[in-house]
Design a protein around this motif. Structure first.
Motif, PDB file in Angstrom:
ATOM      1  N   ILE A   2      46.798  42.657  40.499  1.00 15.26           N
ATOM      2  CA  ILE A   2      46.086  42.555  39.219  1.00 15.26           C
ATOM      3  C   ILE A   2      46.493  43.734  38.327  1.00 15.26           C
ATOM      4  N   ASP A   3      46.678  43.459  37.035  1.00 18.72           N
ATOM      5  CA  ASP A   3      47.059  44.505  36.086  1.00 18.72           C
ATOM      6  C   ASP A   3      45.797  45.124  35.481  1.00 18.72           C
ATOM      7  N   PHE A   4      45.352  46.217  36.088  1.00 22.05           N
ATOM      8  CA  PHE A   4      44.112  46.853  35.629  1.00 22.05           C
ATOM      9  C   PHE A   4      44.339  47.764  34.416  1.00 22.05           C
ATOM     10  N   CYS A  73      47.749  33.680  34.938  1.00 17.91           N
ATOM     11  CA  CYS A  73      49.208  33.792  34.841  1.00 17.91           C
ATOM     12  C   CYS A  73      49.660  35.174  34.400  1.00 17.91           C
ATOM     13  N   ASP A  74      48.864  35.853  33.573  1.00 14.15           N
ATOM     14  CA  ASP A  74      49.223  37.198  33.117  1.00 14.15           C
ATOM     15  C   ASP A  74      48.681  38.283  34.046  1.00 14.15           C
ATOM     16  N   ALA A  75      47.975  37.888  35.084  1.00 15.45           N
ATOM     17  CA  ALA A  75      47.412  38.823  36.072  1.00 15.45           C
ATOM     18  C   ALA A  75      46.495  39.852  35.427  1.00 15.45           C
TER      19      ALA A  75
ATOM     20  N   PHE B  98      44.406  29.831  35.882  1.00 18.67           N
ATOM     21  CA  PHE B  98      43.909  30.407  37.143  1.00 18.67           C
ATOM     22  C   PHE B  98      44.401  29.565  38.310  1.00 18.67           C
ATOM     23  N   PHE B  99      45.707  29.544  38.520  1.00 20.23           N
ATOM     24  CA  PHE B  99      46.283  28.666  39.544  1.00 20.23           C
ATOM     25  C   PHE B  99      46.607  29.410  40.833  1.00 20.23           C
ATOM     26  N   ARG B 100      46.258  30.692  40.879  1.00 19.83           N
ATOM     27  CA  ARG B 100      46.517  31.468  42.093  1.00 19.83           C
ATOM     28  C   ARG B 100      45.221  31.979  42.685  1.00 19.83           C
ATOM     29  N   ARG B 101      45.010  31.673  43.958  1.00 24.71           N
ATOM     30  CA  ARG B 101      43.794  32.085  44.652  1.00 24.71           C
ATOM     31  C   ARG B 101      44.087  33.313  45.499  1.00 24.71           C
TER      32      ARG B 101
END
Lengths: 123, 123
Positions: A2-4, A73-75, B98-101
Motif C-alpha cells: 500500500i502507498d501510504f 489499482c493505484d494502491a 478493488f480487484f485485489r484481496r
C-alpha cells in the motif's frame, strides 16, 4: 503493498457491510492501523482529529470485525468488508454515515437511527 | 453543504454500482466537479494527478450515470451510486478498482477483466 505516502502517511479506507453491501463510512489508516487490523481481525483506523490510532468501537462497543480487505489499482485506497457489531457504524446512530441524500439543493435524511448517541456515548 | 476545505479544496468520493452494490472506485471532487455532476447527471471528478476536471469516461466512453448522491455525517465525504457504462470502472479493465484481496502477506486477484486496457485506451 500500500502507498501510504501519497496522503502524508495515511490512506482512505472504505468500510462496507459484508452482509448487505451498504457503504458504512470512510476513514483513514496509517501503516500501524493497517498492520493492527490485519493482525487482530478488528478494524483499527487512524483518527485525523485525535491524531492517534482509533480502534473503531473503543467507546461505543460497536467494533467492526474484518471479513475481507481489498486495495485498489493505484494502491492508495483500501476497502474493508466488515461485520458491524451493534448494527450502526455512524456516531450519530445511523447504520451508515451516508444517511443524507442530495437532490439538487435539497437534502433528505434516509433511514432511521439504530441507537441514540446520548445513551451510547454518555456525553 | 459539503466541507471542501478539509482536504485542500477536495473531498473523497466513493462510487458504488447502483445495481449490484459493488464498490467501484474512490476518487475526488472539488466544488466545480460536484456542481457539474449534479447539473449533468454524469459523474465528474477532479483528477489530482492531472490537476483538472476528469469527466469519468472521457477517454474510454465508460461514463458513470448518477443514480443518487449521499454525503456523510462529517460532510467531508461523498457517496455516488452509479450506472457504470461499459461494465468496468477500473482503467485496468476490471469492474471494480478493488480487484485485489489482501490475506496477511498474500495478494489475490479477484474477478476477471471486462475489457483490455490496450484496446480501450489505444496506448
Amino acid at each position: 503493498m500500500i502507498d501510504f505516502e501519497k496522503l502524508g502517511g495515511m490512506v482512505p479506507v472504505i468500510a462496507q457491510d459484508d452482509a448487505t453491501g451498504d457503504v458504512l463510512m470512510l476513514a483513514y489508516m496509517n501503516r500501524e492501523a493497517f498492520d493492527e487490523t490485519l493482525r487482530t481481525g478488528r478494524v483499527c483506523y487512524f483518527s485525523r482529529s485525535r491524531n492517534r490510532l482509533w480502534r473503531k468501537g473503543e467507546e461505543s462497543g460497536h467494533v467492526q470485525e474484518l471479513k475481507s480487505m481489498y486495495f485498489d489499482c493505484d494502491a492508495d485506497t483500501i476497502l474493508v468488508k466488515v461485520n458491524q457489531i451493534g448494527g450502526a457504524a455512524c456516531h450519530e446512530g445511523y447504520r451508515s454515515c451516508f444517511f443524507r441524500r442530495i437532490d439538487g439543493e435539497q437534502v433528505t435524511v434516509m433511514g432511521e437511527r439504530v441507537f441514540d448517541p446520548k445513551q451510547v456515548y454518555k456525553k
